[in-house]
Design a protein around this motif. Structure first.
Motif, PDB file in Angstrom:
ATOM      1  N   GLU A 130       0.717  -1.219  -0.007  1.00 17.69           N
ATOM      2  CA  GLU A 130      -0.072   0.083  -0.120  1.00 17.69           C
ATOM      3  C   GLU A 130       0.848   1.172  -0.034  1.00 17.69           C
ATOM      4  N   TYR A 131       1.838   1.302  -0.912  1.00 14.95           N
ATOM      5  CA  TYR A 131       2.836   2.393  -0.878  1.00 14.95           C
ATOM      6  C   TYR A 131       2.352   3.672  -1.101  1.00 14.95           C
ATOM      7  N   PRO A 132       1.113   3.699  -2.241  1.00 17.20           N
ATOM      8  CA  PRO A 132       0.539   5.101  -2.372  1.00 17.20           C
ATOM      9  C   PRO A 132      -0.011   5.797  -0.684  1.00 17.20           C
ATOM     10  N   LEU A 133      -0.446   4.813  -0.128  1.00 18.64           N
ATOM     11  CA  LEU A 133      -1.170   5.313   1.272  1.00 18.64           C
ATOM     12  C   LEU A 133       0.134   5.769   2.247  1.00 18.64           C
ATOM     13  N   VAL A 134       1.227   4.925   2.261  1.00 17.17           N
ATOM     14  CA  VAL A 134       2.340   5.154   3.214  1.00 17.17           C
ATOM     15  C   VAL A 134       3.007   6.594   2.613  1.00 17.17           C
ATOM     16  N   LEU A 135       2.917   6.805   1.274  1.00 15.53           N
ATOM     17  CA  LEU A 135       3.471   8.032   1.026  1.00 15.53           C
ATOM     18  C   LEU A 135       2.544   9.546   1.348  1.00 15.53           C
ATOM     19  N   ILE A 136       1.359   9.184   1.194  1.00 15.03           N
ATOM     20  CA  ILE A 136       0.396  10.147   1.504  1.00 15.03           C
ATOM     21  C   ILE A 136       0.458  10.498   2.887  1.00 15.03           C
ATOM     22  N   SER A 137       0.442   9.531   3.797  1.00 11.71           N
ATOM     23  CA  SER A 137       0.526   9.581   5.394  1.00 11.71           C
ATOM     24  C   SER A 137       1.775  10.235   5.741  1.00 11.71           C
ATOM     25  N   GLY A 138       2.637  10.022   5.056  1.00 12.49           N
ATOM     26  CA  GLY A 138       3.967  10.871   5.496  1.00 12.49           C
ATOM     27  C   GLY A 138       4.203  12.320   4.840  1.00 12.49           C
ATOM     28  N   LEU A 139       3.880  12.551   3.490  1.00 13.98           N
ATOM     29  CA  LEU A 139       4.047  13.807   2.748  1.00 13.98           C
ATOM     30  C   LEU A 139       3.193  15.002   3.330  1.00 13.98           C
ATOM     31  N   PHE A 140       2.072  14.553   3.888  1.00 19.37           N
ATOM     32  CA  PHE A 140       1.115  15.751   4.131  1.00 19.37           C
ATOM     33  C   PHE A 140       1.522  16.241   5.508  1.00 19.37           C
ATOM     34  N   PRO A 141       1.968  15.421   6.595  1.00 20.26           N
ATOM     35  CA  PRO A 141       2.484  16.285   7.947  1.00 20.26           C
ATOM     36  C   PRO A 141       3.684  16.826   7.466  1.00 20.26           C
ATOM     37  N   TRP A 142       4.538  16.038   6.726  1.00 16.91           N
ATOM     38  CA  TRP A 142       5.667  16.802   6.172  1.00 16.91           C
ATOM     39  C   TRP A 142       5.792  18.206   5.706  1.00 16.91           C
ATOM     40  N   GLN A 143       4.704  18.284   4.860  1.00 13.88           N
ATOM     41  CA  GLN A 143       4.417  19.616   4.172  1.00 13.88           C
ATOM     42  C   GLN A 143       4.254  20.725   5.233  1.00 13.88           C
ATOM     43  N   TRP A 144       3.529  20.312   6.114  1.00 14.64           N
ATOM     44  CA  TRP A 144       3.381  21.466   7.129  1.00 14.64           C
ATOM     45  C   TRP A 144       4.748  21.662   7.892  1.00 14.64           C
ATOM     46  N   PHE A 145       5.474  20.660   8.274  1.00 18.08           N
ATOM     47  CA  PHE A 145       6.586  20.831   8.786  1.00 18.08           C
ATOM     48  C   PHE A 145       7.689  21.528   8.080  1.00 18.08           C
ATOM     49  N   GLY A 146       7.803  20.967   6.789  1.00 16.17           N
ATOM     50  CA  GLY A 146       8.784  21.569   5.985  1.00 16.17           C
ATOM     51  C   GLY A 146       8.478  23.064   5.585  1.00 16.17           C
ATOM     52  N   ASN A 147       7.206  23.344   5.252  1.00 19.98           N
ATOM     53  CA  ASN A 147       6.903  24.843   4.835  1.00 19.98           C
ATOM     54  C   ASN A 147       7.177  25.545   6.147  1.00 19.98           C
ATOM     55  N   SER A 148       6.719  25.231   7.152  1.00 20.16           N
ATOM     56  CA  SER A 148       6.809  26.288   8.256  1.00 20.16           C
ATOM     57  C   SER A 148       8.112  26.614   8.473  1.00 20.16           C
ATOM     58  N   ILE A 149       9.087  25.568   8.647  1.00 17.98           N
ATOM     59  CA  ILE A 149      10.594  25.672   9.004  1.00 17.98           C
ATOM     60  C   ILE A 149      11.164  26.440   7.774  1.00 17.98           C
ATOM     61  N   GLY A 150      10.949  26.076   6.482  1.00 17.83           N
ATOM     62  CA  GLY A 150      11.514  26.654   5.257  1.00 17.83           C
ATOM     63  C   GLY A 150      11.375  27.959   5.222  1.00 17.83           C
ATOM     64  N   SER A 151       9.842  28.784   5.738  1.00 14.36           N
ATOM     65  CA  SER A 151       9.603  30.139   5.648  1.00 14.36           C
ATOM     66  C   SER A 151      10.066  30.707   6.958  1.00 14.36           C
ATOM     67  N   SER A 152      10.593  30.155   7.902  1.00 17.74           N
ATOM     68  CA  SER A 152      10.825  30.944   9.161  1.00 17.74           C
ATOM     69  C   SER A 152      11.814  31.742   9.461  1.00 17.74           C
ATOM     70  N   PRO A 153      13.062  31.739   8.476  1.00 17.09           N
ATOM     71  CA  PRO A 153      14.000  32.595   8.494  1.00 17.09           C
ATOM     72  C   PRO A 153      13.552  34.146   8.190  1.00 17.09           C
ATOM     73  N   SER A 154      12.526  34.069   7.266  1.00 13.29           N
ATOM     74  CA  SER A 154      12.292  35.421   6.876  1.00 13.29           C
ATOM     75  C   SER A 154      11.017  36.010   7.628  1.00 13.29           C
ATOM     76  N   PHE A 155      10.498  35.392   8.645  1.00 16.21           N
ATOM     77  CA  PHE A 155       9.250  35.898   9.458  1.00 16.21           C
ATOM     78  C   PHE A 155       9.615  37.399   9.863  1.00 16.21           C
ATOM     79  N   PHE A 156      10.665  37.542  10.458  1.00 20.11           N
ATOM     80  CA  PHE A 156      10.907  39.058  10.956  1.00 20.11           C
ATOM     81  C   PHE A 156      11.367  39.856   9.919  1.00 20.11           C
ATOM     82  N   LEU A 157      12.322  39.480   8.836  1.00 13.93           N
ATOM     83  CA  LEU A 157      12.870  40.242   7.759  1.00 13.93           C
ATOM     84  C   LEU A 157      11.497  40.576   6.840  1.00 13.93           C
TER      85      LEU A 157
END
Length: 272
Positions: A76-103
């Motif tokens: 069930e590899y598609p389900l494995v991918l979906i279950s990991g990529l969606f929470p990672w998107q929140w994780f990765g997008n938040s940290i990736g954009s964080s250095p520019s929060f104040f700037l």
């Protein structure tokens, strides 16, 4: 008697001002989050679909690369991918954009006197809302593979949301603050997130890691969190050990973030 009444009056005034400050800051957070949401979805006819297109497209690419081409033996590899990529998107997008929060909000910091810790808070809340409204997509995939959410979702879902929110808020405070003084942090974070993505069990199961290295998995703060999300989605349970480790990481980063911000925030207006 007069002094007692005076002291009581001063206490009431301070309490009133604190209450008013809280209400003002609450309204400010609401307005900033609302602004971010409008920027994200305004004038986009398929706004919600575009917001989930990235993890779905990534899942398709990784499915073709690892399951079809490399023939990775994961059920069930598609389900494995979906279950990991969606929470990672929140994780990765938040940290990736964080250095520019104040700037990126220098004009507000220079002109308005308010707690700057609210800026990362609003951004993380925005990503949190985006993630929550994408969870139904995970549920749809569960039904496709003849699975359903379990009762563990009632406590596992809010617990993981709170833990990940606290962790991301703490990390964002650290990176956003330090980036004001060392502007190369933004590029360094971009590189580190690429390493972190493949070192986190998103595209594979933890059992696929060689046994000699499996014990090192908890050294990556993202791993226990993503593993917990995948266990909740795929198996309908939450492992207490990984949940506790994630919570400890969240508390550590949150405390460290507040300490660093409090130590350096007095110089923000002159640097941004």
């Amino acid at each position: 008697m007069v002094s007692i009444k005076l002291a009581s009056g001063i206490k009431n005034i301070r309490s009133f001002h604190k209450r008013r400050d809280f209400e003002n800051y609450r309204d400010l957070v609401f307005l900033l989050v609302q602004k971010e949401m409008k920027v994200r979805y305004k004038d986009k006819f398929l706004g919600y679909l575009w917001s989930i297109a990235s993890p779905l497209a990534s899942a398709l690419v990784y499915f073709i690369a690892f399951k079809i081409v490399m023939k990775v033996h994961v059920e069930e590899y598609p389900l494995v991918l979906i279950s990991g990529l969606f929470p990672w998107q929140w994780f990765g997008n938040s940290i990736g954009s964080s250095p520019s929060f104040f700037l990126g909000n220098a004009w507000i910091i220079k002109k308005v006197n308010f707690p700057t810790i609210l800026l990362p808070l609003c951004s993380i809340l925005n990503h949190l809302i985006h993630y929550v409204i994408s969870i139904p997509i995970v549920v749809i995939f569960l039904f496709v593979f003849h699975r359903t959410p379990t009762l563990a979702w009632l406590y596992g879902l809010p617990a993981l949301l709170i833990i990940q929110f606290l962790m991301l808020y703490g990390v964002s405070l650290i990176l956003a603050t330090i980036n004001l003084f060392f502007r190369d942090i933004e590029r360094l974070v971009s590189i580190m997130m690429q390493f972190l993505f493949f070192l986190t069990p998103i595209l594979y199961d933890p059992e696929m890691i060689p046994e000699g290295y499996r014990r090192l998995i908890t050294l990556n703060p993202a791993s226990p969190l993503i593993i917990s999300w995948k266990e909740l989605f795929l198996e309908g349970k939450v492992e207490p050990t990984y949940l506790l480790i994630s919570f400890l990481y969240a508390v550590f980063f949150l405390i460290l973030g507040f300490l660093i911000h409090r130590k350096l925030s007095w110089r923000f207006a002159e640097i941004v």
